[in-house]
Design a protein around this motif. Structure first.
Motif, PDB file in Angstrom:
ATOM      1  N   SER A  66      -4.580   5.500   3.611  1.00 18.48           N
ATOM      2  CA  SER A  66      -5.537   6.291   4.399  1.00 18.48           C
ATOM      3  C   SER A  66      -6.793   5.473   4.668  1.00 18.48           C
ATOM      4  O   SER A  66      -7.260   5.371   5.809  1.00 18.48           O
ATOM      5  CB  SER A  66      -5.892   7.581   3.651  1.00 18.48           C
ATOM      6  N   ALA A  67      -7.349   4.891   3.605  1.00 24.19           N
ATOM      7  CA  ALA A  67      -8.580   4.107   3.747  1.00 24.19           C
ATOM      8  C   ALA A  67      -8.349   2.872   4.619  1.00 24.19           C
ATOM      9  O   ALA A  67      -9.213   2.503   5.433  1.00 24.19           O
ATOM     10  CB  ALA A  67      -9.091   3.691   2.367  1.00 24.19           C
ATOM     11  N   ALA A 126       3.287  12.077  12.275  1.00 28.87           N
ATOM     12  CA  ALA A 126       3.689  11.246  11.134  1.00 28.87           C
ATOM     13  C   ALA A 126       2.478  10.858  10.292  1.00 28.87           C
ATOM     14  O   ALA A 126       2.545  10.850   9.054  1.00 28.87           O
ATOM     15  CB  ALA A 126       4.411   9.998  11.632  1.00 28.87           C
ATOM     16  N   LEU A 127       1.350  10.547  10.941  1.00 27.09           N
ATOM     17  CA  LEU A 127       0.145  10.176  10.188  1.00 27.09           C
ATOM     18  C   LEU A 127      -0.388  11.360   9.391  1.00 27.09           C
ATOM     19  O   LEU A 127      -0.829  11.200   8.247  1.00 27.09           O
ATOM     20  CB  LEU A 127      -0.921   9.640  11.150  1.00 27.09           C
ATOM     21  N   TYR A 128      -0.360  12.552   9.980  1.00 25.53           N
ATOM     22  CA  TYR A 128      -0.789  13.739   9.235  1.00 25.53           C
ATOM     23  C   TYR A 128       0.126  13.991   8.027  1.00 25.53           C
ATOM     24  O   TYR A 128      -0.307  14.516   7.004  1.00 25.53           O
ATOM     25  CB  TYR A 128      -0.784  14.974  10.138  1.00 25.53           C
ATOM     26  N   LEU A 168       0.856  -1.190   0.000  1.00 21.44           N
ATOM     27  CA  LEU A 168       0.000   0.000   0.000  1.00 21.44           C
ATOM     28  C   LEU A 168       0.889   1.237   0.000  1.00 21.44           C
ATOM     29  O   LEU A 168       2.036   1.205   0.450  1.00 21.44           O
ATOM     30  CB  LEU A 168      -0.909   0.009   1.227  1.00 21.44           C
ATOM     31  N   SER A 169       0.349   2.348  -0.476  1.00 21.55           N
ATOM     32  CA  SER A 169       1.165   3.566  -0.577  1.00 21.55           C
ATOM     33  C   SER A 169       0.562   4.710   0.234  1.00 21.55           C
ATOM     34  O   SER A 169      -0.639   4.769   0.472  1.00 21.55           O
ATOM     35  CB  SER A 169       1.290   4.001  -2.044  1.00 21.55           C
ATOM     36  N   HIS A 170       1.457   5.596   0.658  1.00 20.03           N
ATOM     37  CA  HIS A 170       1.036   6.882   1.221  1.00 20.03           C
ATOM     38  C   HIS A 170       1.907   7.965   0.592  1.00 20.03           C
ATOM     39  O   HIS A 170       2.519   7.735  -0.466  1.00 20.03           O
ATOM     40  CB  HIS A 170       1.074   6.886   2.754  1.00 20.03           C
ATOM     41  N   ALA A 171       1.968   9.132   1.183  1.00 25.14           N
ATOM     42  CA  ALA A 171       2.643  10.274   0.547  1.00 25.14           C
ATOM     43  C   ALA A 171       4.106  10.013   0.239  1.00 25.14           C
ATOM     44  O   ALA A 171       4.656  10.588  -0.700  1.00 25.14           O
ATOM     45  CB  ALA A 171       2.510  11.513   1.428  1.00 25.14           C
ATOM     46  N   TYR A 172       4.757   9.138   1.013  1.00 27.29           N
ATOM     47  CA  TYR A 172       6.189   8.917   0.832  1.00 27.29           C
ATOM     48  C   TYR A 172       6.525   7.505   0.381  1.00 27.29           C
ATOM     49  O   TYR A 172       7.633   7.025   0.601  1.00 27.29           O
ATOM     50  CB  TYR A 172       6.921   9.261   2.135  1.00 27.29           C
ATOM     51  N   GLY A 173       5.548   6.852  -0.245  1.00 28.80           N
ATOM     52  CA  GLY A 173       5.832   5.523  -0.775  1.00 28.80           C
ATOM     53  C   GLY A 173       5.164   4.425   0.026  1.00 28.80           C
ATOM     54  O   GLY A 173       3.988   4.522   0.385  1.00 28.80           O
ATOM     55  N   SER A 174       5.909   3.380   0.326  1.00 32.88           N
ATOM     56  CA  SER A 174       5.358   2.223   1.019  1.00 32.88           C
ATOM     57  C   SER A 174       4.787   2.602   2.381  1.00 32.88           C
ATOM     58  O   SER A 174       5.366   3.412   3.116  1.00 32.88           O
ATOM     59  CB  SER A 174       6.448   1.159   1.203  1.00 32.88           C
ATOM     60  N   ALA A 175       3.637   1.980   2.724  1.00 34.41           N
ATOM     61  CA  ALA A 175       2.949   2.268   3.991  1.00 34.41           C
ATOM     62  C   ALA A 175       3.331   1.296   5.094  1.00 34.41           C
ATOM     63  O   ALA A 175       2.608   1.168   6.086  1.00 34.41           O
ATOM     64  CB  ALA A 175       1.444   2.241   3.766  1.00 34.41           C
ATOM     65  N   GLU A 176       4.468   0.633   4.971  1.00 33.94           N
ATOM     66  CA  GLU A 176       4.843  -0.374   5.957  1.00 33.94           C
ATOM     67  C   GLU A 176       5.118   0.234   7.329  1.00 33.94           C
ATOM     68  O   GLU A 176       5.168  -0.496   8.340  1.00 33.94           O
ATOM     69  CB  GLU A 176       6.066  -1.159   5.474  1.00 33.94           C
ATOM     70  N   ASP A 177       5.276   1.576   7.413  1.00 36.90           N
ATOM     71  CA  ASP A 177       5.507   2.214   8.703  1.00 36.90           C
ATOM     72  C   ASP A 177       4.199   2.578   9.424  1.00 36.90           C
ATOM     73  O   ASP A 177       4.216   2.968  10.594  1.00 36.90           O
ATOM     74  CB  ASP A 177       6.361   3.481   8.534  1.00 36.90           C
ATOM     75  N   VAL A 178       3.066   2.455   8.751  1.00 45.12           N
ATOM     76  CA  VAL A 178       1.785   2.880   9.332  1.00 45.12           C
ATOM     77  C   VAL A 178       1.362   2.043  10.537  1.00 45.12           C
ATOM     78  O   VAL A 178       0.877   2.597  11.535  1.00 45.12           O
ATOM     79  CB  VAL A 178       0.684   2.897   8.252  1.00 45.12           C
ATOM     80  N   PRO A 179       1.507   0.708  10.531  1.00 47.71           N
ATOM     81  CA  PRO A 179       1.071  -0.073  11.697  1.00 47.71           C
ATOM     82  C   PRO A 179       1.688   0.397  13.015  1.00 47.71           C
ATOM     83  O   PRO A 179       0.990   0.491  14.026  1.00 47.71           O
ATOM     84  CB  PRO A 179       1.505  -1.499  11.347  1.00 47.71           C
ATOM     85  N   GLN A 180       2.984   0.704  13.002  1.00 47.75           N
ATOM     86  CA  GLN A 180       3.614   1.137  14.248  1.00 47.75           C
ATOM     87  C   GLN A 180       3.075   2.496  14.688  1.00 47.75           C
ATOM     88  O   GLN A 180       2.900   2.754  15.890  1.00 47.75           O
ATOM     89  CB  GLN A 180       5.136   1.200  14.092  1.00 47.75           C
TER      90      GLN A 180
END
Length: 460
Positions: free
Chosen positions: A59-60, A44-46, A13-25
């Motif tokens: 995001s979704a 960081a989420l914002y 999955l992607s976010h503003a800076y590429g891979s979203a692998e940092d989102v879970p933490q």
């Protein structure tokens, strides 16, 4: 809690800076007892899943976990989770936000259209994910914590597609709510939802009218007035309340900042509410707004209101927008005095005569030049520029505006400051106090605020 986070392959999955692998933490850290860690995670989420108004795939996918956190009473600062959800619900696609900047050639690029469609898809999925929590948000309106109730209202105001359902519930809820900050937030929410709807909501508009009654608190009346002016045929009493708050904001300033609807300080939000002034009220209220602008001058002379100059600049910008036609084909063309209406001329004279408008403040455009004044002394000349005037094809300095209105120049049109150094505005931090003391001794005619501005001292 959050056990299902690992069931999603965030790396694809992607976010503003590429891979979203940092989102879970980040999501886990929102539940941390460590306040600093929670703050870093929110920031960081914002940045990642809501970047400058844009939402993404991640995001979704993050929203169901944010909803899970909301349901846990042990999670600290749940009101911050609600505010993040409110922003996500209002997110947009990157290309749709910037479409008006693109060339016609680029707008016909098939690859760009594919990216746009992909972005809009995730905007829709993000909104749907947030709106799925509607029953939860309704339940939080009964929470004992006012902060949580206010944040839930802020979020409900972002769900415009559910306006009918939300408005009906809020009308019923108002009489059960006894905290004036939450009551004000409720009325802000109603006004936001109603402003976006073509459908009539008579009971909701009636509640806003009721909010203007003198029996309500000042904060509730202010909220009702700001909300009511977004709708049709706003009563004159709503504008009377807003005019009063521009002149005397201090009494409510601190209280107003508590509801999450406040975008900035009270006086600036109130001024912005006049930009939607309907033509039917313009002839009555523009002269009164000019009087408010003129009333700031005595305060300037007495040294009252630290924000006086910025308030005056915002008022001048509002009045210029209301009085000069911004829909012209070439609004920035140079204007001729002979072509001005009586009202336009009166406004320019009011702006010219307002020392508060021309106060040298942080954020106001200005030009600055240093020259040799006498032996071992230099003179810094500051010419404040109002870009609001320039936008309408008008002279942007006080000196130029005075000439445009066929008046003789005055010494106060520019700020002159004598110093023992050229380029004194580059004073190193460790020398500021010493240099400021010297400037005060050399310039007894100058305002302390101007001398502080010159050395970059922005303390009160």
């Amino acid at each position: 809690m959050l056990e299902q986070l690992s069931s999603i392959n965030w790396s694809i999955l992607s976010h503003a800076y590429g891979s979203a692998e940092d989102v879970p933490q980040m999501l886990r850290d929102l539940a941390s007892p460590d306040e600093q860690l929670r703050g870093i995670a929110r920031g960081a989420l914002y940045t990642n899943v809501y970047h400058q108004g844009t939402v993404y795939q991640a995001s979704a996918y993050a929203i169901p976990f944010l909803l899970e956190l909301l349901q846990q009473e042990t999670v600290p600062e749940r009101e911050e989770v609600l505010i993040l959800l409110a922003y996500l619900a209002q997110g947009n696609a990157y290309h749709r936000q910037r479409w008006h900047f693109y060339t016609e050639e680029r707008k016909h690029d098939s690859a760009l259209h594919a990216e746009l469609e992909e972005g809009i898809l995730w905007v829709e999925k993000t909104y749907e994910a947030v709106s799925a929590g509607l029953p939860l948000y309704f339940s939080l309106l009964g929470d004992p914590a006012p902060k949580l109730r206010m944040a839930a209202l802020r979020l409900l105001g972002s769900l415009s597609r559910e306006a009918a359902q939300i408005a009906s519930l809020l009308v019923e809820r108002f009489s059960a709510e006894h905290d004036q900050r939450v009551q004000a937030s409720l009325l802000f929410t109603l006004g936001t939802l109603l402003a976006r709807q073509e459908e009539a909501f008579p009971t909701a508009w009636h509640l806003l009218e009721k909010g203007l009654d003198k029996g309500q608190t000042d904060l509730v009346r202010l909220a009702a007035a700001m909300a009511r002016t977004r709708g049709p045929e706003a009563p004159a009493s709503a504008y009377d309340l807003l005019l009063e708050r521009i002149q005397y904001p201090d009494a409510l300033d601190d209280l107003y900042n508590e509801p999450p609807w406040a975008e900035s300080r009270l006086v600036f939000d109130v001024i912005r509410s006049f930009y939607a002034l309907p033509p039917s009220f313009s002839s009555l209220l523009i002269p009164r707004l000019i009087q408010v602008l003129e009333s700031l001058n005595p305060r300037e002379e007495r040294g009252e209101l630290k924000l006086n100059g910025i308030i005056a600049g915002e008022l001048a910008d509002l009045l210029l927008t209301l009085v000069f036609d911004t829909n012209e084909s070439n609004p920035t063309r140079a204007r001729m005095r002979k072509d001005l209406t009586h009202l336009q001329t009166a406004l320019l004279f009011a702006i010219l005569q307002s020392d508060a408008v021309w106060r040298w403040d942080v954020g106001k455009g200005h030009s600055m030049a240093s020259q040799l004044f006498r032996e071992e002394q230099f003179e810094t000349i500051v010419d404040v520029r109002l870009y609001e005037l320039q936008k309408h094809g008008l002279p942007e300095t006080r000196q130029m505006l005075r000439a445009f209105l066929c008046l003789e120049p005055q010494d106060k049109d520019i700020v002159r400051i004598v110093s023992r150094k050229a380029n004194i505005h580059w004073t190193p931090p460790e020398q500021k106090k010493e240099v400021l003391a010297e400037l005060i001794a050399l310039n007894p005619h100058c305002r302390l605020a101007d001398l502080k501005m010159l050395v970059g001292d922005y303390s009160s």
